[in-house]
Design a protein around this motif. Structure first.
Motif, PDB file in Angstrom:
ATOM      1  N   ARG A  48       0.842  -1.200   0.000  1.00 51.02           N
ATOM      2  CA  ARG A  48       0.000   0.000   0.000  1.00 51.02           C
ATOM      3  C   ARG A  48       0.881   1.257   0.000  1.00 51.02           C
ATOM      4  N   LEU A  49       1.979   1.225   0.754  1.00 53.49           N
ATOM      5  CA  LEU A  49       2.903   2.368   0.779  1.00 53.49           C
ATOM      6  C   LEU A  49       3.611   2.536  -0.562  1.00 53.49           C
ATOM      7  N   VAL A  50       3.798   1.430  -1.306  1.00 53.53           N
ATOM      8  CA  VAL A  50       4.347   1.532  -2.672  1.00 53.53           C
ATOM      9  C   VAL A  50       3.336   2.254  -3.558  1.00 53.53           C
ATOM     10  N   LYS A  51       2.067   1.854  -3.466  1.00 50.36           N
ATOM     11  CA  LYS A  51       1.017   2.498  -4.272  1.00 50.36           C
ATOM     12  C   LYS A  51       0.914   3.988  -3.959  1.00 50.36           C
ATOM     13  N   LEU A  52       1.172   4.343  -2.707  1.00 52.66           N
ATOM     14  CA  LEU A  52       1.107   5.748  -2.294  1.00 52.66           C
ATOM     15  C   LEU A  52       2.398   6.507  -2.620  1.00 52.66           C
ATOM     16  N   ASP A  53       3.345   5.820  -3.281  1.00 46.23           N
ATOM     17  CA  ASP A  53       4.590   6.444  -3.730  1.00 46.23           C
ATOM     18  C   ASP A  53       5.500   6.852  -2.576  1.00 46.23           C
ATOM     19  N   ILE A  54       5.438   6.074  -1.480  1.00 50.59           N
ATOM     20  CA  ILE A  54       6.279   6.348  -0.314  1.00 50.59           C
ATOM     21  C   ILE A  54       7.441   5.357  -0.264  1.00 50.59           C
ATOM     22  N   LEU A  55       7.148   4.102  -0.642  1.00 51.73           N
ATOM     23  CA  LEU A  55       8.171   3.062  -0.731  1.00 51.73           C
ATOM     24  C   LEU A  55       8.304   2.617  -2.180  1.00 51.73           C
ATOM     25  N   THR A  56       9.404   1.919  -2.472  1.00 51.44           N
ATOM     26  CA  THR A  56       9.622   1.298  -3.773  1.00 51.44           C
ATOM     27  C   THR A  56       9.909  -0.179  -3.534  1.00 51.44           C
TER      28      THR A  56
END
Length: 67
Positions: A48-56
Motif C-alpha cells: 500500500r505504501l508503494v502504491k502511495l509512492d512512499i516506498l519502492t
C-alpha cells in the motif's frame, strides 16, 4: 499519509534501515510475532505504501524508502 497506526512505525523502521527490507524484517523490527498472518499483513501495508509512492519495491518482496 494514510491513517493507520502502523504506518509511522513502519516508516521509522525504513528511516533506520541501511538497505532493502522484507516484510519479515519489518515485523521483527516492530516486535510482531513472526506468524504468517502478521507477515502477510505487513506485506500488504508495504505494498500500500508503494502504491502511495512512499516506498519502492526494488525486488520481489524487498522494499526501500523512496528518496
Amino acid at each position: 499519509m494514510p491513517e493507520h497506526p502502523d504506518y509511522p512505525r513502519i516508516l521509522g523502521v525504513f528511516n533506520d534501515a541501511t538497505g532493502p527490507l522484507r516484510a519479515r524484517d519489518v515485523c521483527e523490527a516492530l516486535d510482531h510475532e513472526l506468524l504468517p498472518k502478521n507477515i502477510e499483513g505487513t506485506r500488504a501495508k508495504l505494498k500500500r505504501l508503494v502504491k502511495l509512492d512512499i516506498l519502492t519495491e526494488v525486488d520481489t518482496g524487498s522494499f526501500v524508502r523512496k528518496q
